[in-house]
Design an enzyme around this catalytic site. Structure first.
Site, PDB file in Angstrom:
ATOM      1  CG  ASP A  43     -28.925  25.733  86.219  1.00 21.67           C
ATOM      2  OD1 ASP A  43     -28.251  24.705  85.995  1.00 21.67           O
ATOM      3  OD2 ASP A  43     -30.113  25.863  85.848  1.00 21.67           O
ATOM      4  CG  ASP A  44     -28.219  30.749  87.919  1.00 27.03           C
ATOM      5  OD1 ASP A  44     -28.608  30.396  86.793  1.00 27.03           O
ATOM      6  OD2 ASP A  44     -29.004  30.981  88.860  1.00 27.03           O
ATOM      7  CG  HIS A  93     -28.185  28.543  82.663  1.00 28.34           C
ATOM      8  ND1 HIS A  93     -29.376  27.892  82.407  1.00 28.34           N
ATOM      9  CD2 HIS A  93     -28.393  29.261  83.816  1.00 28.34           C
ATOM     10  CE1 HIS A  93     -30.252  28.187  83.353  1.00 28.34           C
ATOM     11  NE2 HIS A  93     -29.694  29.028  84.213  1.00 28.34           N
ATOM     12  CG  HIS A  97     -30.934  33.315  84.044  1.00 25.49           C
ATOM     13  ND1 HIS A  97     -32.248  33.329  84.463  1.00 25.49           N
ATOM     14  CD2 HIS A  97     -30.427  32.150  84.484  1.00 25.49           C
ATOM     15  CE1 HIS A  97     -32.509  32.221  85.139  1.00 25.49           C
ATOM     16  NE2 HIS A  97     -31.416  31.471  85.163  1.00 25.49           N
ATOM     17  CE1 TYR A 134     -36.061  32.972  85.921  1.00 23.41           C
ATOM     18  CE2 TYR A 134     -35.761  33.410  83.573  1.00 23.41           C
ATOM     19  CZ  TYR A 134     -35.621  33.801  84.895  1.00 23.41           C
ATOM     20  OH  TYR A 134     -35.060  35.014  85.186  1.00 23.41           O
ATOM     21  CG  HIS A 186     -29.625  27.520  91.124  1.00 19.27           C
ATOM     22  ND1 HIS A 186     -30.696  26.690  91.438  1.00 19.27           N
ATOM     23  CD2 HIS A 186     -29.972  28.172  89.981  1.00 19.27           C
ATOM     24  CE1 HIS A 186     -31.643  26.839  90.516  1.00 19.27           C
ATOM     25  NE2 HIS A 186     -31.236  27.742  89.636  1.00 19.27           N
TER      26      HIS A 186
END
Length: 224
Positions: A43-44, A93, A97, A134, A186
């Protein structure tokens, strides 16, 4: 002179054998047969660590789903293309965020739609998978996802890499995966990148391969 030639020949052969051994040692460890598939997710990204992560994944024969933040994809379109070129799949995603469950439907729609566009603009295609920040979701989020034909993907195992998990802990988390399961990792933690060689070795020792996540079932399956 003959003795000298024999010595030179012996040294050449020895050097060749050593080189071959080193090359073999550096080669990625892969499963002899795939008796199951797991979903590695990151992710991210994309960002400053993405290129190194992609190089490691390719070096060790792993494919993964990269759940990109829209703002990062918009800022780094070349990295979106690099993810696809490296054989990865690209998912949505959200754009910034946020805690989506605290937003209105129109705000959730903006987060999702802008990310779809940013990824497409970067050459990542139109995502079919969505990872809520999350892991937080509700009926409003699901309504928006349905509008864009997105499958929501949570995870079965949390590597805790976001929580400063050690390399050993990240490897151990991957070792808990079973056929069809998905792990949360991540793009940015250094320990995650350091764990990649051992993750590959661990999966291979269990005859598990890194697969794609099916948009229809939400489970890891053989790559199409």
């Amino acid at each position: 002179m003959a003795t000298r030639r024999s010595l030179v020949t012996a040294l050449v052969i020895a050097a060749t054998l050593v080189t071959g051994a080193l090359t073999a040692a550096a080669a990625p460890v892969r499963a002899a047969a795939c008796y199951g598939y797991v979903g590695l997710t990151f992710d991210d990204g994309p960002g400053g660590n993405t290129t190194t992560l992609l190089n490691l994944l390719r070096q060790y024969g792993l494919r993964a789903t990269m759940f990109n933040q829209g703002n990062n994809a918009a800022a780094n379109p070349s990295l979106v293309r690099a993810e696809v070129s490296a054989g990865m799949w690209v998912g949505n995603h959200s754009y910034t965020h946020p805690h989506l469950t605290q937003l209105s439907q129109s705000q959730v729609d903006s987060e999702v739609s802008r990310t779809q566009q940013a990824i497409a603009n970067g050459g990542g295609g139109t995502p079919k998978l969505f990872r809520p920040p999350y892991g937080e979701t509700n009926s409003t989020v699901q309504t928006v996802l349905s509008r864009y034909g997105l499958r929501q993907i949570i995870w079965d195992v949390d590597s805790q890499d976001w929580n400063n998990a050690s390399v050993d802990a990240i490897v151990a988390a991957n070792a808990r995966l079973t056929n069809g399961q998905i792990i949360l990792m991540h793009d940015w933690p250094a320990n995650t990148r350091a764990a990649i060689p051992r993750i590959a070795q661990t999966l291979a020792s269990r005859n598990l391969c890194a697969g794609m996540i099916s948009p229809s079932t939400g489970r890891a399956v053989a790559p199409a």
